[in-house]
Design a protein around this motif. Structure first.
Motif, PDB file in Angstrom:
ATOM      1  N   LEU A 180       0.826  -1.209   0.000  1.00 31.42           N
ATOM      2  CA  LEU A 180       0.000   0.000   0.000  1.00 31.42           C
ATOM      3  C   LEU A 180       0.858   1.255   0.000  1.00 31.42           C
ATOM      4  N   PHE A 181       0.408   2.259  -0.753  1.00 30.41           N
ATOM      5  CA  PHE A 181       0.959   3.606  -0.672  1.00 30.41           C
ATOM      6  C   PHE A 181      -0.039   4.437   0.116  1.00 30.41           C
ATOM      7  N   ILE A 182       0.351   4.830   1.330  1.00 30.89           N
ATOM      8  CA  ILE A 182      -0.521   5.568   2.247  1.00 30.89           C
ATOM      9  C   ILE A 182       0.039   6.972   2.408  1.00 30.89           C
ATOM     10  N   CYS A 183      -0.804   7.977   2.228  1.00 29.83           N
ATOM     11  CA  CYS A 183      -0.362   9.356   2.395  1.00 29.83           C
ATOM     12  C   CYS A 183      -1.463  10.159   3.069  1.00 29.83           C
ATOM     13  N   ARG A 184      -1.106  10.869   4.100  1.00 29.46           N
ATOM     14  CA  ARG A 184      -2.038  11.721   4.839  1.00 29.46           C
ATOM     15  C   ARG A 184      -3.265  10.926   5.308  1.00 29.46           C
ATOM     16  N   ASN A 185      -2.995   9.757   5.910  1.00 28.74           N
ATOM     17  CA  ASN A 185      -4.032   8.898   6.500  1.00 28.74           C
ATOM     18  C   ASN A 185      -5.001   8.314   5.476  1.00 28.74           C
ATOM     19  N   THR A 186      -4.605   8.267   4.217  1.00 24.16           N
ATOM     20  CA  THR A 186      -5.473   7.736   3.162  1.00 24.16           C
ATOM     21  C   THR A 186      -4.691   6.781   2.281  1.00 24.16           C
ATOM     22  N   VAL A 187      -5.323   5.656   1.906  1.00 25.69           N
ATOM     23  CA  VAL A 187      -4.712   4.736   0.946  1.00 25.69           C
ATOM     24  C   VAL A 187      -4.815   5.368  -0.437  1.00 25.69           C
ATOM     25  N   GLN A 188      -3.673   5.667  -1.020  1.00 22.78           N
ATOM     26  CA  GLN A 188      -3.645   6.336  -2.326  1.00 22.78           C
ATOM     27  C   GLN A 188      -3.589   5.337  -3.489  1.00 22.78           C
ATOM     28  N   ALA A 189      -2.910   4.217  -3.289  1.00 25.69           N
ATOM     29  CA  ALA A 189      -2.764   3.233  -4.372  1.00 25.69           C
ATOM     30  C   ALA A 189      -2.270   1.923  -3.794  1.00 25.69           C
ATOM     31  N   GLY A 190      -2.381   0.859  -4.604  1.00 21.63           N
ATOM     32  CA  GLY A 190      -1.914  -0.455  -4.209  1.00 21.63           C
ATOM     33  C   GLY A 190      -3.024  -1.286  -3.588  1.00 21.63           C
ATOM     34  N   HIS A 191      -2.725  -2.551  -3.359  1.00 24.34           N
ATOM     35  CA  HIS A 191      -3.645  -3.396  -2.597  1.00 24.34           C
ATOM     36  C   HIS A 191      -2.849  -4.122  -1.523  1.00 24.34           C
ATOM     37  N   ARG A 200       2.981  -2.328  -9.771  1.00 21.73           N
ATOM     38  CA  ARG A 200       4.156  -1.499  -9.493  1.00 21.73           C
ATOM     39  C   ARG A 200       4.058  -0.164 -10.218  1.00 21.73           C
ATOM     40  N   ARG A 201       3.651  -0.202 -11.486  1.00 22.04           N
ATOM     41  CA  ARG A 201       3.541   1.030 -12.281  1.00 22.04           C
ATOM     42  C   ARG A 201       2.486   1.962 -11.712  1.00 22.04           C
ATOM     43  N   VAL A 202       1.321   1.396 -11.334  1.00 20.46           N
ATOM     44  CA  VAL A 202       0.236   2.213 -10.792  1.00 20.46           C
ATOM     45  C   VAL A 202       0.684   2.935  -9.517  1.00 20.46           C
ATOM     46  N   VAL A 203       1.355   2.206  -8.611  1.00 21.26           N
ATOM     47  CA  VAL A 203       1.793   2.806  -7.355  1.00 21.26           C
ATOM     48  C   VAL A 203       2.881   3.851  -7.606  1.00 21.26           C
ATOM     49  N   ALA A 204       3.841   3.517  -8.473  1.00 21.02           N
ATOM     50  CA  ALA A 204       4.922   4.467  -8.776  1.00 21.02           C
ATOM     51  C   ALA A 204       4.367   5.758  -9.379  1.00 21.02           C
ATOM     52  N   ASP A 205       3.394   5.626 -10.276  1.00 21.14           N
ATOM     53  CA  ASP A 205       2.788   6.818 -10.900  1.00 21.14           C
ATOM     54  C   ASP A 205       2.037   7.650  -9.864  1.00 21.14           C
ATOM     55  N   LYS A 206       1.366   6.971  -8.926  1.00 22.73           N
ATOM     56  CA  LYS A 206       0.608   7.699  -7.903  1.00 22.73           C
ATOM     57  C   LYS A 206       1.554   8.447  -6.968  1.00 22.73           C
ATOM     58  N   ILE A 207       2.685   7.851  -6.639  1.00 17.49           N
ATOM     59  CA  ILE A 207       3.661   8.536  -5.792  1.00 17.49           C
ATOM     60  C   ILE A 207       4.145   9.810  -6.479  1.00 17.49           C
ATOM     61  N   LYS A 208       4.398   9.717  -7.782  1.00 19.32           N
ATOM     62  CA  LYS A 208       4.845  10.895  -8.529  1.00 19.32           C
ATOM     63  C   LYS A 208       3.749  11.963  -8.566  1.00 19.32           C
ATOM     64  N   THR A 247       3.247  -9.387  -3.336  1.00 16.89           N
ATOM     65  CA  THR A 247       2.543  -8.098  -3.305  1.00 16.89           C
ATOM     66  C   THR A 247       3.365  -7.060  -2.551  1.00 16.89           C
ATOM     67  N   ALA A 248       3.924  -7.460  -1.420  1.00 21.51           N
ATOM     68  CA  ALA A 248       4.664  -6.528  -0.570  1.00 21.51           C
ATOM     69  C   ALA A 248       5.898  -5.955  -1.262  1.00 21.51           C
ATOM     70  N   ILE A 249       6.514  -6.725  -2.183  1.00 18.52           N
ATOM     71  CA  ILE A 249       7.708  -6.244  -2.876  1.00 18.52           C
ATOM     72  C   ILE A 249       7.370  -5.732  -4.278  1.00 18.52           C
ATOM     73  N   PHE A 250       6.067  -5.589  -4.572  1.00 15.53           N
ATOM     74  CA  PHE A 250       5.598  -5.036  -5.852  1.00 15.53           C
ATOM     75  C   PHE A 250       6.163  -5.825  -7.025  1.00 15.53           C
ATOM     76  N   ASP A 251       5.957  -7.145  -6.966  1.00 11.43           N
ATOM     77  CA  ASP A 251       6.472  -8.040  -7.995  1.00 11.43           C
ATOM     78  C   ASP A 251       5.688  -7.925  -9.298  1.00 11.43           C
ATOM     79  N   ASP A 252       4.403  -7.559  -9.204  1.00 11.90           N
ATOM     80  CA  ASP A 252       3.570  -7.443 -10.407  1.00 11.90           C
ATOM     81  C   ASP A 252       3.880  -6.119 -11.112  1.00 11.90           C
ATOM     82  N   PRO A 253       4.284  -6.156 -12.385  1.00  6.72           N
ATOM     83  CA  PRO A 253       4.686  -4.923 -13.086  1.00  6.72           C
ATOM     84  C   PRO A 253       3.574  -3.879 -13.182  1.00  6.72           C
TER      85      PRO A 253
END
Length: 273
Positions: free
Chosen positions: A35-46, A69-77, A60-66
């Motif tokens: 999970l990508f959590i920011c400001r007490n909210t789940v922003q992306a991931g499962h 991984r892309r969805v979470v990385a894009d959301k962080i950006k 899942t924890a190491i973001f093995d699925d491409p």
């Protein structure tokens, strides 16, 4: 972006301590168990805790699925937090997660043994081993869509700061699908029976003609067709029925209620006393 790492063996209380670390150091975001959590909210991931076995949970924890991984990385950006805490079971795992999510190398690596008392670690391990309890560092209302149909509970705690007790942020306690305690299932027919039971107790509802429930990963959709009293409170009675169904079905089943649709099949004169 400043990146921190937090490592420690599974079940030692990393997720429990993560919000304390973020508060003390002004860290905005957390990467924890997929999970990508920011400001007490789940922003992306499962959450890895939704996976049905330990191997899938690790992947899942190491973001093995491409794609994930892309969805979470894009959301962080997109969210662009100033700082982020990456949690893993080892320094190497933290570094691998950072690499896969295109994050900088952690500037500081923290270890659970350095920030938790040995007694606290022992307690956390016992809770994991005996009760299958896991902590997610986000309020229950924010995690509920991720864990629709799972038994979970909000958890608030007190900690001591400068000699006085302070109330900490809310976390969620869940039992993962891969827990050794086994699986549980709530059938749609059981939820339908709950819907009918709640409906007939609501003001103005004379008869439930039909009730249906469709459950999925993200929650439940409820449809009720009923006959109501013929009076000026029809609109209010319909809203009351929707609110009670959403509240009581969620309470009894832990499902995230997506919609409650009410169809008025007919009206009958109000019974005289």
């Amino acid at each position: 972006m400043k990146v921190y790492g937090l490592s420690g063996k599974s079940g030692t209380g990393k997720s429990y301590q993560s919000m304390n670390i973020c508060r003390d150091r002004g860290i905005e975001a957390i990467i924890d168990d997929g999970l990508f959590i920011c400001r007490n909210t789940v922003q992306a991931g499962h959450s890895a805790k939704r996976d049905d076995n330990k191997i899938r949970a690790i992947r899942t924890a190491i973001f093995d699925d491409p794609e994930e991984r892309r969805v979470v990385a894009d959301k962080i950006k997109e969210v662009a937090p100033d700082s982020i805490l990456v949690i893993g079971t080892s320094d190497a795992m933290v570094e691998r997660i950072c690499e896969r999510l295109e994050l900088p190398v952690p500037e500081e690596m923290l270890h659970i043994e350095d920030i938790s008392d040995p007694d606290d670690i022992t307690t956390a391990l016992r809770q994991r081993r005996e009760n299958g309890k896991h902590i997610i560092p986000v309020p229950t209302v924010a995690i509920q869509p991720q864990f629709s149909g799972y038994f979970m509970a909000p958890f608030r705690f007190l900690f001591r700061r400068n000699g006085r007790l302070v109330e900490g942020d809310e976390k969620s306690v869940v039992r993962p699908a891969y827990s050794y305690l086994g699986h549980f299932y709530i059938s749609d027919s059981a939820v339908k029976d709950i819907v009918e039971h709640v409906s007939v107790k609501c003001p103005g509802v004379r008869e439930v003609v039909r009730a249906s429930v469709v459950t999925g990963e993200n929650g439940a959709n409820i449809d009720v067709t009923a006959i109501f009293d013929m009076d000026s409170l029809l609109g209010e009675n319909i809203r009351t029925l929707q609110e009670r169904l959403a509240e009581e079905v969620a309470h009894m089943t832990a499902f995230n209620i997506l919609t409650v649709n009410v169809t008025v099949k007919g009206l009958k004169p109000v019974r005289s006393l």
